[in-house]
Design a protein around this motif. Structure first.
Motif, PDB file in Angstrom:
ATOM      1  N   GLU A  84     -35.463  60.706 -42.807  1.00 26.91           N
ATOM      2  CA  GLU A  84     -36.395  61.623 -42.148  1.00 26.91           C
ATOM      3  C   GLU A  84     -37.258  60.877 -41.138  1.00 26.91           C
ATOM      4  N   LEU A  85     -37.681  59.673 -41.496  1.00 24.12           N
ATOM      5  CA  LEU A  85     -38.482  58.862 -40.582  1.00 24.12           C
ATOM      6  C   LEU A  85     -37.667  58.481 -39.346  1.00 24.12           C
ATOM      7  N   VAL A  86     -36.450  58.034 -39.552  1.00 24.02           N
ATOM      8  CA  VAL A  86     -35.595  57.635 -38.428  1.00 24.02           C
ATOM      9  C   VAL A  86     -35.323  58.828 -37.515  1.00 24.02           C
ATOM     10  N   ALA A  96     -38.584  59.645 -35.633  1.00 24.07           N
ATOM     11  CA  ALA A  96     -38.872  58.598 -34.650  1.00 24.07           C
ATOM     12  C   ALA A  96     -37.929  58.715 -33.454  1.00 24.07           C
ATOM     13  N   ARG A  97     -36.664  58.990 -33.721  1.00 25.66           N
ATOM     14  CA  ARG A  97     -35.681  59.147 -32.636  1.00 25.66           C
ATOM     15  C   ARG A  97     -36.039  60.339 -31.747  1.00 25.66           C
ATOM     16  N   ALA A  98     -36.443  61.437 -32.376  1.00 20.68           N
ATOM     17  CA  ALA A  98     -36.786  62.639 -31.619  1.00 20.68           C
ATOM     18  C   ALA A  98     -38.005  62.422 -30.731  1.00 20.68           C
ATOM     19  N   ASN A  99     -38.877  61.487 -31.107  1.00 18.57           N
ATOM     20  CA  ASN A  99     -40.107  61.258 -30.355  1.00 18.57           C
ATOM     21  C   ASN A  99     -40.127  59.922 -29.620  1.00 18.57           C
ATOM     22  N   ALA A 101     -44.800  58.866 -31.523  1.00 19.25           N
ATOM     23  CA  ALA A 101     -43.828  58.834 -32.612  1.00 19.25           C
ATOM     24  C   ALA A 101     -44.520  58.567 -33.949  1.00 19.25           C
ATOM     25  N   ALA A 102     -45.435  57.599 -33.971  1.00 18.80           N
ATOM     26  CA  ALA A 102     -46.165  57.282 -35.209  1.00 18.80           C
ATOM     27  C   ALA A 102     -46.962  58.495 -35.686  1.00 18.80           C
ATOM     28  N   TYR A 103     -47.636  59.164 -34.769  1.00 18.10           N
ATOM     29  CA  TYR A 103     -48.430  60.340 -35.122  1.00 18.10           C
ATOM     30  C   TYR A 103     -47.542  61.456 -35.663  1.00 18.10           C
ATOM     31  N   GLY A 149     -34.638  51.578 -28.964  1.00 21.76           N
ATOM     32  CA  GLY A 149     -33.267  51.384 -29.411  1.00 21.76           C
ATOM     33  C   GLY A 149     -32.701  52.600 -30.115  1.00 21.76           C
ATOM     34  N   LEU A 150     -33.571  53.513 -30.518  1.00 19.58           N
ATOM     35  CA  LEU A 150     -33.107  54.745 -31.175  1.00 19.58           C
ATOM     36  C   LEU A 150     -32.632  55.796 -30.183  1.00 19.58           C
TER      37      LEU A 150
END
Length: 85
Positions: free
Chosen positions: A11-13, A16-19, A27-29, A60-61
């Motif tokens: 879910e995190l990956v 993070a990729r989407a943002n 992305a962190a927020y 890189g994502l």
């Protein structure tokens, strides 16, 4: 919508990729880490390692497919009608 709690694993990956194009702060927020960029980066690195992803930084994502869609240079290939496959 930002996650109310910090995300982990796939879910995190995914989040993070989407943002990723918006930058690490966004992305962190969105992933529930608020202003804690170090914890976000540490958790993201760990999640990527667990998924065997070789990612050194957030950018890189972003995949080649994401870049093509952003540039609008992709071509949509589809039948003219539902009956024409």
């Amino acid at each position: 919508m930002a996650s109310p709690t910090p995300l982990h694993g796939t879910e995190l990956v995914d989040c993070a990729r989407a943002n990723a194009k918006e930058g690490i702060e966004t992305a962190a927020y969105q992933c529930g880490y608020g202003q804690d960029l170090n914890k976000f980066a540490r958790e993201l690195r760990q999640a990527c390692e667990e998924m065997n992803l070789q990612v050194k930084e957030l950018s890189g994502l972003i995949t080649d497919q994401d870049m093509i869609l952003q540039l609008g240079t992709g071509e949509i290939v589809a039948p003219d009608t539902e009956s024409e496959l």
